[in-house]
Enzyme design. Structure first.
Site, PDB file in Angstrom:
ATOM      1  N   ASP A  33       0.851  -1.236   0.004  1.00 19.19           N
ATOM      2  CA  ASP A  33       0.002  -0.031   0.198  1.00 19.19           C
ATOM      3  C   ASP A  33       0.904   1.255   0.017  1.00 19.19           C
ATOM      4  O   ASP A  33       1.383   1.621   0.962  1.00 19.19           O
ATOM      5  CB  ASP A  33      -0.832  -0.127   1.325  1.00 19.19           C
ATOM      6  CG  ASP A  33      -1.790   1.144   1.243  1.00 19.19           C
ATOM      7  OD1 ASP A  33      -1.978   1.816   0.312  1.00 19.19           O
ATOM      8  OD2 ASP A  33      -2.452   1.356   2.458  1.00 19.19           O
TER       9      ASP A  33
ATOM     10  N   ASP B  71      -2.041   6.002  -5.088  1.00 16.34           N
ATOM     11  CA  ASP B  71      -2.449   5.054  -4.106  1.00 16.34           C
ATOM     12  C   ASP B  71      -2.705   3.918  -4.621  1.00 16.34           C
ATOM     13  O   ASP B  71      -3.878   3.477  -5.115  1.00 16.34           O
ATOM     14  CB  ASP B  71      -3.666   5.455  -3.376  1.00 16.34           C
ATOM     15  CG  ASP B  71      -3.795   4.739  -2.031  1.00 16.34           C
ATOM     16  OD1 ASP B  71      -2.846   3.786  -1.662  1.00 16.34           O
ATOM     17  OD2 ASP B  71      -4.686   4.980  -1.154  1.00 16.34           O
TER      18      ASP B  71
END
Length: 386
Positions: free
Chosen positions: A2, A243
């Site tokens: 992430d 992201d």
């Protein structure tokens, strides 16, 4: 993995996960059980890592929470008091963890990379997050940052290439490659160069990879982005976050409405709106593609640094069969309303659905993010052959 967070954490025994039903299939994971800590050492309340995970709280406050006596705080002798538990939240889940240090070995072609004081979170309770996360953000506790302390050539440059989403697991035949450091490949493969855009510094959210979105093009119509997407102000508001951990691309309300209106102006006269599908999925606009072939305009993203990225249609227009009374082919725009520009924080998010089929590179030395169109499954095979 992430890029929108900066902590590496694992589920530790005993582990309790709330609302995790259906979130993952333990049979697909080699070691699905929470780990038992044997050699790990708790991080002390005095450490910089403890301060970092607690949003830069001073060590004196953290040692007070850890019940270190005043006389020990005054003489900086609180090494036997451990860092207090910390809370960490994502968009769809959260956890409470404790910080530990241990040796981390990363198998490589030669030799194996060893990090002697690798810091990670150990979670005993989580909400909707059963497996763990490798935080790849810009914070000091992220995996790249800790790698960079030992091997800057690996930690300061990484990329990934996301294979296409399919929502049909058997169709995914290759993993998405994650590449630490640079690589060289046979020129015959014909890889294109990256289009780079500068990273924007964010004083409030320093671990985000913020970039400036200058505008979007629907067909030949270019729609300028608002100032809030092009830059980050002194309070940390604005910019677009790249992201890997968010699915959908989100735009501020007025810009989203302008983009969607332009899209509907071109597609609406050709296909009927699938209002029932929009109500059920939350995606909009959606269309019934009964006429065969999808006459959908091209979409481009224009980033700062004079970098433009042409989106493959499947990245922004998802086609599927609607299981209504009569099965009909439907297509939906894969953009979401991110709310009012006046809200604090980043103005937009470039989610992983828009990133599929690209190698996305993070060059932390030159502070830039690059995009290059790739066949990610082929890249996986080529890297393994070399």
């Amino acid at each position: 993995m992430d890029t929108g967070s900066d902590v590496v954490w694992l589920p530790c025994h005993p582990f309790d996960c709330i609302l995790c039903e259906g979130k993952y299939n333990p049979t697909t994971i080699p070691n699905p059980n929470p780990i038992n800590l044997t050699t790990a050492t708790p991080v002390t309340c005095k450490s910089r890592a403890c301060s970092a995970v607690h949003h830069s709280l001073p060590s004196s406050d953290l040692c007070t929470i850890a019940k270190c006596p005043l006389e020990d705080i005054e003489i900086s002798d609180c090494n036997k008091y451990t860092c207090p538990p910390f809370y960490y939240a994502y968009g769809d889940g959260s956890f409470i963890g404790k910080l530990y240090c241990d040796e981390l070995s990363i198998p490589m072609s030669s030799p194996t990379l060893i990090l002697n004081n690798f810091t990670f979170g150990c979670a005993h309770s989580a909400l909707g997050e059963p497996i763990g996360v490798a935080g790849f953000g810009r914070g000091t506790l992220s995996l790249p940052a800790q790698l960079a302390n030992n091997s800057p050539e690996i930690g300061n440059y990484f990329s990934y290439c996301l294979v296409s989403h399919s929502f049909d697991t058997p169709r995914v035949h290759r993993p998405s490659p994650l590449i630490l450091g640079r690589y060289t490949m046979d020129e015959k493969i014909g890889y294109t160069d990256y289009g780079y855009t500068p990273m924007l510094e964010n004083p409030k959210h320093p671990y985000f990879y913020c970039v400036g979105l200058e505008g979007m093009s629907i067909g030949k119509t270019r729609i300028p982005a608002p100032a809030s997407l092009r830059r980050v102000d002194g309070r940390g508001n604005g910019g677009m976050v790249v992201d890997s951990g968010t699915t959908f691309t989100m735009l501020p309300l007025r810009f989203y409405e302008t983009v969607v209106k332009e899209f509907d102006k071109r597609v609406g006269p050709v296909y009927k709106r699938a209002n029932r599908v929009e109500e059920r999925t939350g995606l909009s606009p959606c269309y019934y593609l009964d006429k065969g072939g999808s006459n959908v305009p091209q979409l481009l993203l224009h980033f700062g640094g004079n970098s433009s990225v042409v989106m493959p249609k499947r990245n922004y227009f998802y086609e599927f069969l609607d299981d209504g009374k009569v099965k009909r082919k439907v297509g939906c725009v894969m953009l979401m309303n991110g709310g009012d520009e006046e809200e604090s924080g980043p103005s937009g998010i470039l989610g992983n659905y828009f990133q599929q089929g690209f190698e996305v590179v993070y060059d932390l030395e030159k502070k830039r993010v690059g995009f290059a169109k790739r066949k990610c499954a082929s890249l996986w095979d080529n890297l393994n052959q070399h």
